[in-house]
Design a protein around this motif. Structure first.
Motif, PDB file in Angstrom:
ATOM      1  N   UNK A 231      46.779  21.384 -16.504  1.00  0.00           N
ATOM      2  CA  UNK A 231      46.910  20.039 -17.086  1.00  0.00           C
ATOM      3  C   UNK A 231      48.040  19.257 -16.423  1.00  0.00           C
ATOM      4  N   UNK A 232      49.158  19.956 -16.167  1.00  0.00           N
ATOM      5  CA  UNK A 232      50.292  19.291 -15.508  1.00  0.00           C
ATOM      6  C   UNK A 232      49.915  18.866 -14.089  1.00  0.00           C
ATOM      7  N   UNK A 233      49.163  19.713 -13.398  1.00  0.00           N
ATOM      8  CA  UNK A 233      48.723  19.369 -12.031  1.00  0.00           C
ATOM      9  C   UNK A 233      47.879  18.089 -12.063  1.00  0.00           C
ATOM     10  N   UNK A 234      46.959  18.035 -13.037  1.00  0.00           N
ATOM     11  CA  UNK A 234      46.067  16.874 -13.121  1.00  0.00           C
ATOM     12  C   UNK A 234      46.830  15.607 -13.497  1.00  0.00           C
ATOM     13  N   UNK A 235      47.794  15.758 -14.407  1.00  0.00           N
ATOM     14  CA  UNK A 235      48.536  14.580 -14.873  1.00  0.00           C
ATOM     15  C   UNK A 235      49.506  14.054 -13.815  1.00  0.00           C
ATOM     16  N   UNK A 236      50.058  14.974 -13.029  1.00  0.00           N
ATOM     17  CA  UNK A 236      51.098  14.571 -12.076  1.00  0.00           C
ATOM     18  C   UNK A 236      50.693  14.737 -10.618  1.00  0.00           C
ATOM     19  N   UNK A 237      49.426  15.156 -10.406  1.00  0.00           N
ATOM     20  CA  UNK A 237      48.905  15.324  -9.042  1.00  0.00           C
ATOM     21  C   UNK A 237      49.854  16.170  -8.189  1.00  0.00           C
ATOM     22  N   UNK A 238      50.227  17.318  -8.712  1.00  0.00           N
ATOM     23  CA  UNK A 238      51.177  18.186  -8.011  1.00  0.00           C
ATOM     24  C   UNK A 238      50.542  18.817  -6.778  1.00  0.00           C
ATOM     25  N   UNK A 239      51.361  19.020  -5.758  1.00  0.00           N
ATOM     26  CA  UNK A 239      50.880  19.713  -4.561  1.00  0.00           C
ATOM     27  C   UNK A 239      50.908  21.223  -4.815  1.00  0.00           C
ATOM     28  N   UNK A 240      50.284  21.977  -3.922  1.00  0.00           N
ATOM     29  CA  UNK A 240      50.287  23.438  -4.077  1.00  0.00           C
ATOM     30  C   UNK A 240      51.700  23.996  -3.913  1.00  0.00           C
ATOM     31  N   UNK A 241      52.523  23.355  -3.083  1.00  0.00           N
ATOM     32  CA  UNK A 241      53.912  23.804  -2.927  1.00  0.00           C
ATOM     33  C   UNK A 241      54.697  23.601  -4.222  1.00  0.00           C
ATOM     34  N   UNK A 242      54.457  22.474  -4.875  1.00  0.00           N
ATOM     35  CA  UNK A 242      55.146  22.209  -6.145  1.00  0.00           C
ATOM     36  C   UNK A 242      54.703  23.219  -7.215  1.00  0.00           C
ATOM     37  N   UNK A 243      53.420  23.542  -7.196  1.00  0.00           N
ATOM     38  CA  UNK A 243      52.920  24.536  -8.149  1.00  0.00           C
ATOM     39  C   UNK A 243      53.515  25.907  -7.837  1.00  0.00           C
ATOM     40  N   UNK A 244      53.648  26.198  -6.555  1.00  0.00           N
ATOM     41  CA  UNK A 244      54.254  27.476  -6.146  1.00  0.00           C
ATOM     42  C   UNK A 244      55.666  27.598  -6.712  1.00  0.00           C
ATOM     43  N   UNK A 245      56.446  26.513  -6.608  1.00  0.00           N
ATOM     44  CA  UNK A 245      57.813  26.527  -7.150  1.00  0.00           C
ATOM     45  C   UNK A 245      57.796  26.709  -8.668  1.00  0.00           C
ATOM     46  N   UNK A 246      56.855  26.021  -9.320  1.00  0.00           N
ATOM     47  CA  UNK A 246      56.768  26.123 -10.773  1.00  0.00           C
ATOM     48  C   UNK A 246      56.424  27.550 -11.190  1.00  0.00           C
ATOM     49  N   UNK A 247      55.458  28.142 -10.485  1.00  0.00           N
ATOM     50  CA  UNK A 247      55.046  29.509 -10.807  1.00  0.00           C
ATOM     51  C   UNK A 247      56.197  30.485 -10.576  1.00  0.00           C
ATOM     52  N   UNK A 248      56.933  30.305  -9.481  1.00  0.00           N
ATOM     53  CA  UNK A 248      58.073  31.190  -9.198  1.00  0.00           C
ATOM     54  C   UNK A 248      59.116  31.089 -10.297  1.00  0.00           C
ATOM     55  N   UNK A 249      59.371  29.867 -10.762  1.00  0.00           N
ATOM     56  CA  UNK A 249      60.350  29.667 -11.834  1.00  0.00           C
ATOM     57  C   UNK A 249      59.890  30.345 -13.117  1.00  0.00           C
ATOM     58  N   UNK A 250      58.619  30.175 -13.447  1.00  0.00           N
ATOM     59  CA  UNK A 250      58.082  30.784 -14.672  1.00  0.00           C
ATOM     60  C   UNK A 250      58.156  32.306 -14.600  1.00  0.00           C
ATOM     61  N   UNK A 251      57.842  32.868 -13.430  1.00  0.00           N
ATOM     62  CA  UNK A 251      57.857  34.330 -13.295  1.00  0.00           C
ATOM     63  C   UNK A 251      59.269  34.895 -13.384  1.00  0.00           C
ATOM     64  N   UNK A 252      60.268  34.058 -13.058  1.00  0.00           N
ATOM     65  CA  UNK A 252      61.661  34.519 -13.138  1.00  0.00           C
ATOM     66  C   UNK A 252      62.231  34.366 -14.548  1.00  0.00           C
ATOM     67  N   UNK A 253      61.480  33.667 -15.392  1.00  0.00           N
ATOM     68  CA  UNK A 253      61.990  33.402 -16.729  1.00  0.00           C
ATOM     69  C   UNK A 253      62.200  34.688 -17.516  1.00  0.00           C
ATOM     70  N   UNK A 254      63.346  34.773 -18.181  1.00  0.00           N
ATOM     71  CA  UNK A 254      63.618  35.878 -19.089  1.00  0.00           C
ATOM     72  C   UNK A 254      63.939  35.265 -20.454  1.00  0.00           C
ATOM     73  N   UNK A 255      64.325  36.085 -21.393  1.00  0.00           N
ATOM     74  CA  UNK A 255      64.684  35.572 -22.703  1.00  0.00           C
ATOM     75  C   UNK A 255      65.823  34.567 -22.561  1.00  0.00           C
TER      76      UNK A 255
END
Length: 302
Positions: A231-255
């Motif tokens: 949904x965020x990609x569609x709303x903000x027309x994110x590039x694959x690189x931007x999504x890559x950064x977002x995914x990396x951040x989410x995967x690093x998330x801890x409590x």
């Protein structure tokens, strides 16, 4: 290559990467006939379901200038000629209102052989959609799984674990024929794990969701998170690189905790009477920023 158990007798010939081209080579040009397009029908089970209109128009322009350089492959089904390979050329010929198209009639022993030809032909083309490609791979390999999970078998095969010989030989030959490794096959069929609505977005030419986006999203296991990012990609027309950064951040998330921020504020409160005027003004600016962040956090937590 010797024939392998469980594989067709002429496997080595049919599985070479240039099999389609060989069929239309000079050696068998004598078999080329001109078929009336009215006597030809498409194959409803062909893996490829979508044809890019711009690409078809480009092909039609080429055919108008140079003719159909490569005959289509057909087989006789109920007094009609069903296309085995070459539907794009057939569709382009229809765009030009051509009455005939060069074709080679081939005799195939089974539907499996038809699918083998179609999958090799389609996977060698770059414009097949990611979902069509995934489904083609899945449907072709599924009969060799003996009811087991295809993705698990592919992972086991890639990891060098024991799998059925017939399955291993088929995957090995398919990988060689299309020039892709087993890990690529795993990544492709993983698309079929996604919800149907996301698969449709991937195949929708008007959607900003591309296979590169999905490649990044496939690193996340939680389907609900994937849907939110889509949904965020569609709303903000994110590039694959931007999504890559977002995914990396989410995967690093801890409590998450605000303990360190609270401790810092407590420290500042205890020494604020000793600070000079400039430092106090700086703290006021930071406090304004902190208030805004707290307000935003409260809204998201509520």
């Amino acid at each position: 290559m010797d024939n392998k158990k469980g594989l067709p007798k002429d496997f080595s010939t049919r599985y070479s990467s240039n099999y389609i081209e060989e069929l239309a080579s000079e050696k068998i040009h004598a078999k080329v006939i001109e078929l009336n397009v009215k006597d030809i029908m498409t194959d409803p089970n062909q893996p490829r379901k979508h044809f890019n209109e711009d690409s078809l128009k480009e092909l039609a322009t080429s055919i108008e200038k140079h003719g159909v350089l490569e005959p289509i492959l057909v087989r006789l089904v109920n007094n009609k000629y069903m296309i085995v390979a070459g539907e794009r050329r057939y569709r382009a010929a229809l765009l030009l209102n051509k009455e005939t198209i060069p074709a080679i009639v081939i005799n195939l022993e089974s539907e499996s052989q038809v699918r083998e030809i179609q999958i090799v032909e389609n996977l060698q083309r770059e414009d097949i959609s990611p979902i069509e490609r995934a489904k083609a791979i899945y449907e072709y390999l599924k009969p060799y799984t003996n009811g087991k999970n295809l993705k698990t078998l592919l992972i086991n095969y890639r990891m060098g674990r024991e799998v059925d010989e017939e399955f291993a030989l088929t995957v090995s030959a398919l990988s060689k024929a299309i020039g892709k490794s087993p890990i690529t096959l795993i990544r492709w069929i993983s698309l079929l794990d996604l919800p149907e609505e996301i698969q449709e977005k991937i195949d929708d030419p008007n959607s900003p969701i591309t296979s590169k986006h999905i490649e990044q999203l496939s690193k996340i296991k939680d389907i609900n998170i994937i849907k939110r990012i889509v949904n965020i990609i569609e709303e903000n027309n994110l590039s694959s690189d931007e999504v890559s950064n977002m995914v990396s951040t989410i995967k690093r998330l801890k409590e998450q905790s605000l303990k360190s921020a609270i401790k810092n504020v407590q420290n500042v409160v205890s020494v604020v009477d000793f600070l000079d005027k400039n430092n106090i003004e700086k703290l006021k600016e930071e406090l304004a920023t902190l208030k805004d962040l707290l307000k935003e956090l409260e809204e998201k937590l509520s």
